[in-house]
Design an enzyme around this catalytic site. Structure first.
Site, PDB file in Angstrom:
ATOM      1  N   CYS A  87      65.459 -13.857 -12.561  1.00  0.00           N
ATOM      2  CA  CYS A  87      63.896 -13.902 -12.567  1.00  0.00           C
ATOM      3  C   CYS A  87      63.308 -14.844 -13.203  1.00  0.00           C
ATOM      4  O   CYS A  87      62.107 -14.771 -13.047  1.00  0.00           O
ATOM      5  CB  CYS A  87      63.676 -12.236 -12.837  1.00  0.00           C
ATOM      6  SG  CYS A  87      64.184 -11.015 -11.666  1.00  0.00           S
TER       7      CYS A  87
ATOM      8  N   HIS B 256      70.902 -13.207   6.517  1.00  0.00           N
ATOM      9  CA  HIS B 256      70.713 -14.583   7.234  1.00  0.00           C
ATOM     10  C   HIS B 256      71.136 -15.416   5.896  1.00  0.00           C
ATOM     11  O   HIS B 256      70.784 -15.393   4.815  1.00  0.00           O
ATOM     12  CB  HIS B 256      69.078 -14.862   7.167  1.00  0.00           C
ATOM     13  CG  HIS B 256      68.737 -16.378   8.018  1.00  0.00           C
ATOM     14  ND1 HIS B 256      69.148 -16.556   9.190  1.00  0.00           N
ATOM     15  CD2 HIS B 256      68.149 -17.358   7.501  1.00  0.00           C
ATOM     16  CE1 HIS B 256      68.553 -17.779   9.508  1.00  0.00           C
ATOM     17  NE2 HIS B 256      68.149 -18.197   8.297  1.00  0.00           N
ATOM     18  N   THR B 257      71.707 -16.652   6.373  1.00  0.00           N
ATOM     19  CA  THR B 257      72.666 -17.518   5.527  1.00  0.00           C
ATOM     20  C   THR B 257      72.279 -18.861   5.868  1.00  0.00           C
ATOM     21  O   THR B 257      72.421 -19.215   6.946  1.00  0.00           O
ATOM     22  CB  THR B 257      73.871 -17.358   5.533  1.00  0.00           C
ATOM     23  OG1 THR B 257      74.235 -15.970   5.142  1.00  0.00           O
ATOM     24  CG2 THR B 257      74.678 -18.085   4.236  1.00  0.00           C
TER      25      THR B 257
ATOM     26  N   THR C  53      47.539  -4.749  -5.631  1.00  0.00           N
ATOM     27  CA  THR C  53      47.699  -4.185  -7.005  1.00  0.00           C
ATOM     28  C   THR C  53      49.035  -4.943  -7.582  1.00  0.00           C
ATOM     29  O   THR C  53      49.408  -4.387  -8.509  1.00  0.00           O
ATOM     30  CB  THR C  53      47.741  -2.772  -6.932  1.00  0.00           C
ATOM     31  OG1 THR C  53      48.864  -2.651  -6.067  1.00  0.00           O
ATOM     32  CG2 THR C  53      46.548  -2.077  -6.837  1.00  0.00           C
ATOM     33  N   HIS C  54      49.662  -6.019  -7.040  1.00  0.00           N
ATOM     34  CA  HIS C  54      50.661  -6.339  -7.355  1.00  0.00           C
ATOM     35  C   HIS C  54      51.735  -5.629  -7.839  1.00  0.00           C
ATOM     36  O   HIS C  54      52.614  -5.605  -8.722  1.00  0.00           O
ATOM     37  CB  HIS C  54      50.347  -7.473  -8.893  1.00  0.00           C
ATOM     38  CG  HIS C  54      49.374  -8.622  -8.513  1.00  0.00           C
ATOM     39  ND1 HIS C  54      49.674  -9.691  -8.549  1.00  0.00           N
ATOM     40  CD2 HIS C  54      48.127  -8.349  -8.230  1.00  0.00           C
ATOM     41  CE1 HIS C  54      48.539 -10.648  -8.492  1.00  0.00           C
ATOM     42  NE2 HIS C  54      47.696  -9.586  -8.195  1.00  0.00           N
TER      43      HIS C  54
END
Lengths: 207, 348
Positions: free
Chosen positions: B19, B141-142, B49-50
């Site tokens: 992250c 999906h690649t 509001t994220h």
């Protein structure tokens, strides 16, 4: 001043190395850091401000320089508001705006030129360590060669600029020697400004 | 040496993974500020509001939760990376109080630079976690890309009465955090050889621990407000929650659950770049904490715990149940909610 080269180190190594060196120093002692990328510069600065050890920071050409200081309580609480300026009792060396150093040649004194060049390097090396920093350093005639990228005097001039000196080069002289592409530091100016600086100075040092 | 004989260390492919690879929240906010906000009476949670995921009410029984998350490697081992990326993506559904239903693989992989067995192990890690969560991977999906990236798009469901958002905190709520902080610091320490192996394993282990039990406890105790703590750090997510709820969060940094040795690492200067980025994002904060405690709050967490706002009369009992479960045994009360004062987050 103790110096530490942090160039090329991956994050967060620059901070770790800075902290390690500060830990080994005495209270009040100063440390000068050399950094080559902006992110590391900002992060090290934020860290030093956070522990109240930041003194000064600047970008000179492609290089970032930070001066920091060992403080008594390295893990002291951060200020109440996180973004407020870190109070610091340290004062940067005094810059005397009326003190002008005139470098009219790339050698010092008259005689053998190799000796003269060694002497001028020693002179620049010495004035960067004095408590008073000249407000202006004027380079003219062959003195402009001291500002060349590959000149040994470049790092001394860089440090003097960092400490607050203004470096001014004679444009006519740079053109005469055809050095425009090779200048590593300083602002190119004209005789009017040079004359104005010289006439308004209270002290002129001519090595 | 043949490609498939190489011992692949995924960490060699990235400068920052997990992250902490997130785009600066400040930049993102500026970029998206011109976009019109979509209004629909069934869209219960939108981007304004994220929050952790979007929530759409299908009928009176079911709210659909829709989210995605993916990132570059944050650890050396492909299977572990797959587990962590999937756990992190599923977490957004848990943070809304829901249960994951289906997921799609989002995969980027450089077949010219790494053996495909690595890809297989990454996806296997994801598959195992999604299965553990009781959901299904139904496709994906690649594409070719370097460094590799992996994550999921996830849909989950929750009963409308159990929907948890980040905009429902009320004064006097008690703050509970369900996983220790410091994984960003430990990962940074690993990269510069300062991390103890045991602590590194502890961090990997907690990142691949689902927030499923914590979510089930929120349903049981009718918790209305929570968020998961990920890339913006505790401070960043606390700030967004406080802003969305228009309250002030008071966090006592001395009671934060934290991985072993992390404070010492921070004090020795092992502070990941993402922590500074997060610190700059949160403008409205007052702090009397030490610098290391402040940076701990800014440390980007990958697959972090849930930050719950719990009515005070239920807090002790909920905490006791959390602490009794191995997945959430480090849960702690870390502060409380008050009426909005001059800042959104106050650290002491």
């Amino acid at each position: 001043m103790i110096e530490l080269n942090l160039k090329g180190l991956p994050c967060p190594k620059p901070i770790i190395e800075t902290k390690k060196r500060l830990d080994s120093m005495c209270e009040g002692e100063q440390l000068k850091l050399f950094i080559d990328n902006e992110t590391a510069y900002h992060n090290v600065t934020a860290f030093l401000k956070g522990i109240n050890a930041f003194v000064n920071g600047n970008k000179i050409k492609d290089e970032f320089i930070i001066i920091c200081q060992k403080v008594a309580y390295i893990n002291a609480a951060s200020p109440a508001e996180t973004d407020c300026e870190t109070p610091s009792c340290f004062c940067a060396p005094n810059v005397d705006r009326k003190l002008v150093v005139q470098l009219h040649s790339n050698v010092m004194g008259v005689g053998d030129d190799d000796l003269g060049n060694t002497l001028i390097l020693a002179f620049l090396d010495s004035i960067r360590s004095l408590p008073i920093v000249p407000g202006t350093i004027l380079l003219y005639n062959s003195g402009v060669k001291l500002a060349l990228i590959d000149s040994k005097s470049l790092e001394f001039l860089k440090e003097l600029e960092f400490l607050g000196a203004e470096i001014i080069l004679c444009g006519t002289c740079v053109n005469y020697y055809n050095l425009k592409e090779k200048i590593g530091i300083g602002r190119i100016s004209n005789m009017f400004e040079i004359a104005e600086k010289l006439t308004s100075a209270t002290t002129i040092v001519k090595p | 040496m043949l490609l498939h004989e190489m011992k692949i260390d995924l960490l060699n492919s990235v400068d920052f993974g997990g992250c902490s690879a997130k785009l600066s929240p400040k930049l993102l906010e500026e970029l998206l500020s011109d976009f019109p906000t979509l209004k629909n009476e069934n869209l219960l949670v939108d981007v304004s509001t994220h929050d952790d995921a979007a929530a759409y009410k299908i009928n009176d029984e079911t709210v659909l939760i829709f989210t995605t998350d993916f990132f570059p490697p944050l650890c050396s081992d492909p299977y572990t990376f797959g587990q962590i990326a999937a756990t992190n993506a599923l977490s957004d559904v848990y943070a809304m109080g829901g249960k994951p239903l289906m997921a799609l693989n989002l995969t980027m992989f450089p077949t010219a630079k790494m053996p495909v067995e690595v890809l297989k192990n990454i996806v296997k890690g994801g598959y195992d976690k999604v299965t553990e969560a009781g959901a299904m991977i139904v496709g994906g999906h690649t594409i070719e890309d370097y460094p590799p990236k992996y994550g999921l798009a996830v849909v989950g469901t929750v009963h409308p009465d159990n929907l948890v958002t980040n905009a429902n905190a009320v004064p006097n709520d008690v703050l509970i955090l369900t996983k220790p902080l410091g994984v960003g610091v430990v990962m940074a320490a690993k990269k510069v050889d300062m991390a103890d192996d045991k602590i590194y394993d502890l961090a990997l282990n907690q990142m691949s621990t689902l927030n499923a039990f914590a979510a089930s406890m929120m349903r049981k105790y009718h918790v209305k407000c929570a968020t998961d703590v990920t890339g913006f750090g505790l401070l960043g997510h606390a700030y967004e929650l406080a802003k969305a709820s228009d309250v002030t969060l008071h966090i006592n940094t001395k009671s934060l659950p934290v991985l072993p040795n992390v404070i010492q690492l921070l004090e020795s200067g092992c502070i990941p770049g993402a922590a500074f980025r997060n610190k700059n994002y949160v403008e409205s904060v007052s702090s009397t904490a030490t610098f290391s405690e402040l940076m701990l709050c800014c440390d980007a967490q990958t697959s972090g715990g849930l930050l719950m706002c719990v009515p005070s009369e239920k807090a002790q009992q909920l905490l006791a149940e959390l602490q009794a479960c191995p997945d959430t045994r480090n849960s702690s009360i870390i502060g409380k909610v008050s009426e909005k004062n001059n800042v959104f987050v106050s650290l002491s």
